[in-house]
Design an enzyme around this catalytic site. Sequence first.
Site, short mmCIF file in Angstrom:
data_model
loop_
_atom_site.label_atom_id
_atom_site.label_comp_id
_atom_site.label_asym_id
_atom_site.label_seq_id
_atom_site.Cartn_x
_atom_site.Cartn_y
_atom_site.Cartn_z
N TYR A 157 18.85 -10.60 -36.70
CA TYR A 157 20.27 -11.58 -36.75
C TYR A 157 19.66 -12.94 -36.67
CZ TYR A 157 18.76 -11.02 -31.78
OH TYR A 157 18.15 -11.10 -30.35
N ASP B 124 15.29 -6.95 -14.03
CA ASP B 124 14.40 -6.10 -14.43
C ASP B 124 13.62 -5.46 -13.24
OD1 ASP B 124 15.37 -6.12 -16.95
OD2 ASP B 124 13.11 -6.94 -17.77
C1 LIG Z 1 12.12 -5.86 -27.13
C2 LIG Z 1 13.16 -6.49 -26.13
C3 LIG Z 1 14.59 -6.62 -26.59
C4 LIG Z 1 15.41 -7.19 -25.68
N1 LIG Z 1 16.71 -7.51 -26.17
C5 LIG Z 1 17.50 -7.83 -25.19
C6 LIG Z 1 18.87 -8.32 -25.79
O1 LIG Z 1 19.31 -8.50 -26.81
N2 LIG Z 1 19.81 -8.69 -24.70
C7 LIG Z 1 19.62 -8.46 -23.45
O2 LIG Z 1 20.67 -8.56 -22.62
N3 LIG Z 1 18.45 -8.06 -22.93
C8 LIG Z 1 17.58 -7.56 -23.82
N4 LIG Z 1 16.21 -7.26 -23.42
C9 LIG Z 1 16.02 -7.01 -21.91
C10 LIG Z 1 15.87 -8.51 -21.19
O3 LIG Z 1 14.89 -9.28 -21.85
C11 LIG Z 1 15.64 -8.20 -19.71
O4 LIG Z 1 16.33 -7.44 -19.13
C12 LIG Z 1 15.68 -9.78 -18.98
O5 LIG Z 1 14.64 -10.63 -19.46
C13 LIG Z 1 15.37 -9.39 -17.60
O6 LIG Z 1 15.61 -10.53 -16.82
P1 LIG Z 1 15.05 -10.99 -15.60
O7 LIG Z 1 15.61 -12.30 -15.02
O8 LIG Z 1 15.37 -9.76 -14.58
O9 LIG Z 1 13.38 -10.98 -15.45
P2 LIG Z 1 12.57 -11.96 -16.65
O10 LIG Z 1 12.96 -12.46 -17.68
O11 LIG Z 1 11.22 -10.84 -16.98
O12 LIG Z 1 12.02 -13.11 -15.70
C14 LIG Z 1 11.24 -12.74 -14.60
C15 LIG Z 1 10.53 -14.00 -14.03
O13 LIG Z 1 9.71 -13.91 -13.03
C16 LIG Z 1 8.58 -14.67 -13.21
N5 LIG Z 1 7.59 -13.83 -12.18
C17 LIG Z 1 6.89 -12.56 -12.39
N6 LIG Z 1 6.40 -12.59 -11.33
C18 LIG Z 1 6.32 -13.29 -10.51
C19 LIG Z 1 5.92 -13.77 -9.16
N7 LIG Z 1 5.15 -12.63 -8.57
N8 LIG Z 1 6.04 -14.72 -8.52
C20 LIG Z 1 6.81 -15.68 -9.30
N9 LIG Z 1 7.32 -15.70 -10.16
C21 LIG Z 1 7.20 -14.34 -11.08
C22 LIG Z 1 8.25 -14.40 -14.70
O14 LIG Z 1 7.24 -15.26 -15.03
C23 LIG Z 1 9.77 -14.69 -15.24
O15 LIG Z 1 9.88 -16.00 -15.31
C24 LIG Z 1 15.10 -7.00 -24.32
C25 LIG Z 1 13.80 -6.58 -23.93
C26 LIG Z 1 12.97 -6.30 -24.67
C27 LIG Z 1 11.63 -5.88 -24.11
#
Ligand SMILES: Cc1cc2nc3c(=O)[nH]c(=O)nc-3n(C[C@H](O)[C@H](O)[C@H](O)COP(=O)(O)OP(=O)(O)OC[C@H]3O[C@@H](n4cnc5c(N)ncnc54)[C@H](O)[C@@H]3O)c2cc1C
Length: 387
Positions: free
Chosen positions: A217, A295
């Site tokens: 896309y 996540d």
């Molecule tokens: C190939 C692929 C395609 C995807 N496409 C989509 C899509 O189109 N639409 C959609 O909604 N979702 C999509 N996802 C899922 C999406 O990327 C995740 O679900 C989302 O990024 C999760 O967000 P989060 O804030 O939970 O975690 P994350 O985005 O993983 O953020 C976690 C943060 O915590 C930090 N961190 C980690 N450990 C520590 C620590 N010990 N101390 C301090 N900081 C730390 C990291 O550096 C990071 O900045 C996709 C995933 C993949 C793999």
Amino acid sequence: MAADSVAIIGAGLGGLTCAIALRRRGLAVDVYEAAERIEETGAGLTLGLGAQHVFRALGVQGAVAAKACPAGNLPFLHYGTGKALMGALDLGDGLGDDGSANIIRHIYRADLQKVLLAELGRLGGATHTGHRLTRFEQTEDTATALFDNGFSASARALIGADGVRSAIRAKLVPGDAPRFTDHVAYRFLVPMDRAKPFMDLGRSAIFIGPQRTFNRYTMAQGRIVNGAALVETGEEVPEGWSTPAPLEELQAAFEGWHPDVTGLIGEAGAIIKWGLYDRAPLGTWSQGRVTMLGDAAHAMLPFLGMGAAMAIEDGYVLAQMIARHSDVASAFAGYEKRRIPRTSQVHHASKVQGQITQSIDPDNFALAGAPVNNREMMEFDPTAEFT
Ligand SMILES: Cc1cc2nc3c(=O)[nH]c(=O)nc-3n(C[C@H](O)[C@H](O)[C@H](O)COP(=O)(O)OP(=O)(O)OC[C@H]3O[C@@H](n4cnc5c(N)ncnc54)[C@H](O)[C@@H]3O)c2cc1C
């Protein structure tokens, strides 16, 4: 930081959304991020409807939509013939809009993260980079996060928004680990001027075939095409940007597919191979003054493109619950009651969606019963109760 503040670990999309929502309710918040600099690179994101309802409630939908590309009907196409199996071809111009229409949009993650960071800064929320949480402690009155740089921070609530390899989850649920899902994603970008010959079937399209999905896309105001190719395999690789993949490997995986697929692959810049891991759904995410979102709590397969949307929805609802209840136990109970059923449903549906689109015989295709057609699930508005 003040001990009555909320500490969020992780400045991903879920953590930042939660922080903005807390600030909007007048609560003190500090975000701690392991990375030295916050820079999401190299990937796009499908923005589900629930996430955009949250952005509307937080007053950032206009800024998000201006950077995003509206995505028509997200058509599913036959991997060999390109025939539309579900949805109409998405032939729009893909330029950003005002965000009012209730439709799916695509956005460059870096753009989204910049919008959220700017908003958090405007609201006076603090983001501390270079702080990797290594462990936490808690008493009845406070939770304390300890970081690898020797710093520690006490807060009335500690939120693990630290992604699929969450350090918070490691301590909350000892022995529990991310599960390899027998899938990898190949991720790459192509500038629009080179992608154009392969975009006649519209700006967004998901080609489906046996054991493979090819999703492409436009994003970044139509300047870049995002390619995400999902492949079923037993070869376990880590997630993240660390595993480059040779072009020939991706070409071999999609040999015989529609010329728009093979043509776009031929124009790919750097290709990254990204192992797909999920986390087992849990009956509870919280312990005392510590909880999780996104996540960390429920990483899922990306077949519905809703993982980030779930993190964003979690962040919003958790902030409302913390603002509503002065005691943390009631806040977390209200949060879990609203979010565990919702995310467990989407977690399961994402897997089923992949099983349907990758295992069926696409020549006798019947997507009607696929989870993507579950309107109640796909169109859920997590803000309705609070606005
Ligand atoms: C190939 C692929 C395609 C995807 N496409 C989509 C899509 O189109 N639409 C959609 O909604 N979702 C999509 N996802 C899922 C999406 O990327 C995740 O679900 C989302 O990024 C999760 O967000 P989060 O804030 O939970 O975690 P994350 O985005 O993983 O953020 C976690 C943060 O915590 C930090 N961190 C980690 N450990 C520590 C620590 N010990 N101390 C301090 N900081 C730390 C990291 O550096 C990071 O900045 C996709 C995933 C993949 C793999």
